[in-house]
Design an enzyme around this catalytic site. Structure first.
Site, PDB file in Angstrom:
ATOM      1  N   TYR A  40       8.232  49.921  79.950  1.00  0.00           N
ATOM      2  CA  TYR A  40       9.327  49.149  80.536  1.00  0.00           C
ATOM      3  C   TYR A  40      10.581  50.005  80.645  1.00  0.00           C
ATOM      4  O   TYR A  40      11.254  50.013  81.685  1.00  0.00           O
ATOM      5  CB  TYR A  40       9.599  47.908  79.668  1.00  0.00           C
ATOM      6  CG  TYR A  40      10.837  47.134  80.063  1.00  0.00           C
ATOM      7  CD1 TYR A  40      10.885  46.415  81.251  1.00  0.00           C
ATOM      8  CD2 TYR A  40      11.959  47.129  79.240  1.00  0.00           C
ATOM      9  CE1 TYR A  40      12.028  45.709  81.615  1.00  0.00           C
ATOM     10  CE2 TYR A  40      13.101  46.428  79.590  1.00  0.00           C
ATOM     11  CZ  TYR A  40      13.130  45.715  80.783  1.00  0.00           C
ATOM     12  OH  TYR A  40      14.268  45.028  81.131  1.00  0.00           O
ATOM     13  N   GLU A  62      16.176  36.757  80.808  1.00  0.00           N
ATOM     14  CA  GLU A  62      17.274  37.079  79.897  1.00  0.00           C
ATOM     15  C   GLU A  62      17.728  35.823  79.148  1.00  0.00           C
ATOM     16  O   GLU A  62      18.068  35.881  77.965  1.00  0.00           O
ATOM     17  CB  GLU A  62      18.451  37.707  80.647  1.00  0.00           C
ATOM     18  CG  GLU A  62      18.195  39.096  81.203  1.00  0.00           C
ATOM     19  CD  GLU A  62      18.039  40.174  80.149  1.00  0.00           C
ATOM     20  OE1 GLU A  62      18.302  39.901  78.942  1.00  0.00           O
ATOM     21  OE2 GLU A  62      17.645  41.296  80.499  1.00  0.00           O
ATOM     22  N   TRP A  70      13.610  41.382  72.993  1.00  0.00           N
ATOM     23  CA  TRP A  70      13.105  41.581  74.348  1.00  0.00           C
ATOM     24  C   TRP A  70      11.609  41.865  74.324  1.00  0.00           C
ATOM     25  O   TRP A  70      10.883  41.494  75.250  1.00  0.00           O
ATOM     26  CB  TRP A  70      13.858  42.705  75.052  1.00  0.00           C
ATOM     27  CG  TRP A  70      13.366  42.901  76.448  1.00  0.00           C
ATOM     28  CD1 TRP A  70      12.681  43.965  76.943  1.00  0.00           C
ATOM     29  CD2 TRP A  70      13.484  41.967  77.547  1.00  0.00           C
ATOM     30  NE1 TRP A  70      12.374  43.765  78.267  1.00  0.00           N
ATOM     31  CE2 TRP A  70      12.855  42.549  78.660  1.00  0.00           C
ATOM     32  CE3 TRP A  70      14.063  40.701  77.678  1.00  0.00           C
ATOM     33  CZ2 TRP A  70      12.792  41.911  79.903  1.00  0.00           C
ATOM     34  CZ3 TRP A  70      13.992  40.066  78.910  1.00  0.00           C
ATOM     35  CH2 TRP A  70      13.364  40.673  80.001  1.00  0.00           C
TER      36      TRP A  70
END
Length: 215
Positions: A40, A62, A70
């Site tokens: 990522y 988000e 995350w």
């Protein structure tokens, strides 16, 4: 910090704040070990997003990430995409209370009723914003004149004047779960700011900012 070279005969200096991977590239600690996070970081984080679908998805994820890591959201992203019609705002905007209950029973996603409701609210707000130029142009209008130049992770801010303004602007347009810290994370993720550490191999790679923090 220092590491040893392959012959283990002399120390190889590694700049503070980053880790040298087995491929020789320097990354921040959070992106240095887990393969999913590393991929990522290398291919997505900080790459400009300039399409409505991508922007809506990032805002949604988000929001779901708030209070969580995350990595948790990234691992669940395939399930999120399946549950939220691939984050097509036109389809999510039609979700009803029945869909909310379906999502609350989906163990593959983060089952938070307020965040689920926000994703639906934000899909409808995204559609409404098309009459004013669209979500993408609106979000990018908050790009600052300069971006941070962090040496270590401690140098990376958690919000900015622009993220506060973006948060207020989106709320005024009917969006939810778009606080200043969440919006700063969005701005990092989609290239509006570049918070790659100065020694990272990704620093200045977005095409928006150079390594010195100027556009």
């Amino acid at each position: 910090m220092t590491t040893m070279n392959e012959d283990a005969t002399a120390p190889v200096s590694t700049p503070a704040g980053v880790v040298r991977g087995d491929d020789g590239l320097l990354r921040p600690t959070w992106a240095a070990t887990d393969p999913l996070m590393r991929d990522y970081y290398d291919t997505e984080w900080g790459v400009p997003v300039r399409d409505e679908h991508g922007m809506y998805e990032r805002i949604s994820l988000e929001a779901f990430q708030a209070g969580l890591s995350w990595a948790t959201i990234l691992k669940k992203r395939p399930a999120f995409r399946a549950a939220f019609a691939d984050f097509d705002p036109d389809r999510v905007a039609t979700f009803t209370d029945t869909d909310v209950e379906r999502l609350m029973n989906d163990a593959g996603i983060v089952r938070n009723r307020l965040k689920i409701a926000a994703a639906i609210t934000n899909a409808r707000a995204t559609i409404a914003l098309r009459a004013e130029g669209g979500l993408v142009d609106f979000v990018w209008s908050f790009q600052p004149a300069e971006t941070p130049v962090p040496v270590t992770y401690a140098d990376v801010p958690t919000q900015s004047v622009e993220s506060v303004a973006l948060s207020k602007g989106l709320r005024a347009k009917g969006f939810a779960f778009v606080g200043p810290t969440t919006m700063f994370a969005l701005m990092e993720a989609i290239g509006i700011v570049d918070t790659h550490l100065v020694d990272s191999h990704r620093r200045g790679s977005s095409g928006v900012w150079n390594s010195a923090g100027r556009s």
